[in-house]
Design an enzyme around this catalytic site. Structure first.
Site, PDB file in Angstrom:
ATOM      1  CB  THR A  34       9.126  -9.783  -7.278  1.00  7.13           C
ATOM      2  OG1 THR A  34       8.370  -9.846  -8.509  1.00  7.13           O
ATOM      3  CG2 THR A  34      10.348 -10.680  -7.395  1.00  7.13           C
TER       4      THR A  34
ATOM      5  CG  HIS B 191      -3.576  -9.672 -10.490  1.00 12.10           C
ATOM      6  ND1 HIS B 191      -4.347 -10.742 -10.892  1.00 12.10           N
ATOM      7  CD2 HIS B 191      -4.468  -8.754 -10.021  1.00 12.10           C
ATOM      8  CE1 HIS B 191      -5.626 -10.492 -10.681  1.00 12.10           C
ATOM      9  NE2 HIS B 191      -5.724  -9.281 -10.159  1.00 12.10           N
TER      10      HIS B 191
ATOM     11  CG  HIS C  94     -13.404  -4.252  -6.803  1.00  9.33           C
ATOM     12  ND1 HIS C  94     -14.100  -5.342  -6.340  1.00  9.33           N
ATOM     13  CD2 HIS C  94     -12.182  -4.719  -7.182  1.00  9.33           C
ATOM     14  CE1 HIS C  94     -13.339  -6.427  -6.438  1.00  9.33           C
ATOM     15  NE2 HIS C  94     -12.161  -6.069  -6.940  1.00  9.33           N
TER      16      HIS C  94
END
Length: 352
Positions: A214, A194, A70
């Site tokens: 996972t 992700h 970000h």
């Protein structure tokens, strides 16, 4: 008999080799290739023992990784007003940037990292990217991440709108990322993060929901499960930027779902399935590029970064979660069929 010139060359190469391999011993006792990197060892010890204490690729690591992206993506190759990249602006101008919709939840990272930034004499920009790089080493499956040192801090806030949002179209996301200098392949590579991340603020009824089954392993399972047909919401449902996922307790972002199925990125997405080496190498390069956005004249301090834990061959094998199979794949890549994977035995998966 050896000529004098040959002996001179041998002697010169020995001296050059010694120079190139020379190490600096830091005041703290560690060695590094560049004296400037000595400033990082006290920071490393502190965050390892206090910020990441006991963290095994979970909450603190996820938080550090999110804020690094970000902050860095406040950059444009065409508009200087968009920010200067990996420059620490998200914390330096926290009262401005943490109010942006896309940065909802980043205040947690600010509260976590601010006390450590105040203690150490490195730039805010360097600390954010250093903490994120160290956080990666908590996750099995990550390749050794490089780290460059010497970022300059921001003098102004990045504007709102530089961080892609999960409800935006594929065209909008790829356009914004292209303006920051990333190809569609690099966008998909960055989204491998992700695999070890969670969604804190998409569903207000549940925090920290994982994107795959996972979440403490940097493996290709994220790319498998994003391609499966969604059937349920893990929490309240109907939230902006969220679509149905295939497993109870797992959240799926609308942007991830669309990128997995769009003609521009579907084959790039599928190429990661059951290909740990490709995923890890692509992410390593894309993450290094991201963490250096907008910065020049940096020093290579990669030898300060600890080695990440290995991922076993068994863990690197992609699979269909219990109760799911090839018939649940929503095939999107037009040139290559989805890999044939085993289904894990047992009852239908449900994540805690």
């Amino acid at each position: 008999m050896l000529s004098q010139s040959f002996l001179l060359l041998v002697g010169l190469s020995t001296v050059l080799g010694a120079t190139l391999n020379r190490r600096v011993t830091c005041p703290t006792g560690q060695t590094t290739a560049n004296a400037a990197c000595c400033a990082l060892f006290p920071v490393l010890d502190d965050i390892q023992n206090n910020m990441f204490a006991g963290d095994t690729c979970s909450d603190a690591a996820h938080t550090a990784l999110r804020v690094a992206f970000h902050d860095a993506i406040g950059f444009s190759t065409t508009q200087k007003s968009f920010g200067t990249g990996a420059d620490g602006s998200i914390f330096i101008f926290a009262t401005t940037e943490l109010g942006y919709d896309a940065n909802l939840g980043i205040a947690d990272a600010f509260n976590l990292e601010a006390p450590f930034i105040q203690k150490h004499n490195i730039s805010v920009a360097d600390f954010i990217q250093f903490a994120a790089t160290v956080s990666l080493t908590k996750c099995p499956g990550i390749l050794q991440p490089p780290f460059m040192f010497g970022r300059k801090d921001a003098t102004a806030a990045a504007p709102e709108g530089t961080v892609p949002e999960p409800f935006q179209s594929v065209d909008t996301i790829l356009s914004r990322m292209a303006d920051a200098g990333f190809t569609p392949a690099e966008v998909v590579a960055l989204l491998a993060s992700h695999s070890i991340a969670g969604a804190d603020d998409v569903d207000p009824s549940a925090s920290g929901l994982p994107f795959d089954s996972t979440p403490s392993l940097f493996d290709t399972q994220f790319f498998v499960e994003t391609q499966l047909r969604g059937t349920l919401f893990p929490g309240s449902g109907g939230n902006q930027g969220e679509v149905e996922s295939p497993i109870a307790g797992e959240i799926r972002l609308e942007s991830d779902s669309n990128l997995a199925r769009d003609p521009a990125t579907a084959c790039l997405w599928q190429a990661n399935v059951n290909n740990q080496a490709h995923m890890a190498q692509s992410f390593q390069a894309a993450f290094a590029k991201m963490s250096n956005l907008g910065q020049t004249g940096l020093v290579d301090c990669s030898d300060v970064i600890p080695a990440p834990p290995p991922l076993s061959a068994a863990a690197a094998q992609s699979f269909f979660p219990p109760g799911l199979s090839q018939s649940d794949v929503e095939q999107a890549c037009s040139s290559t069929t989805f890999p044939d994977l085993p289904t894990t035995p047992g009852a239908a998966a449900s994540l805690p």
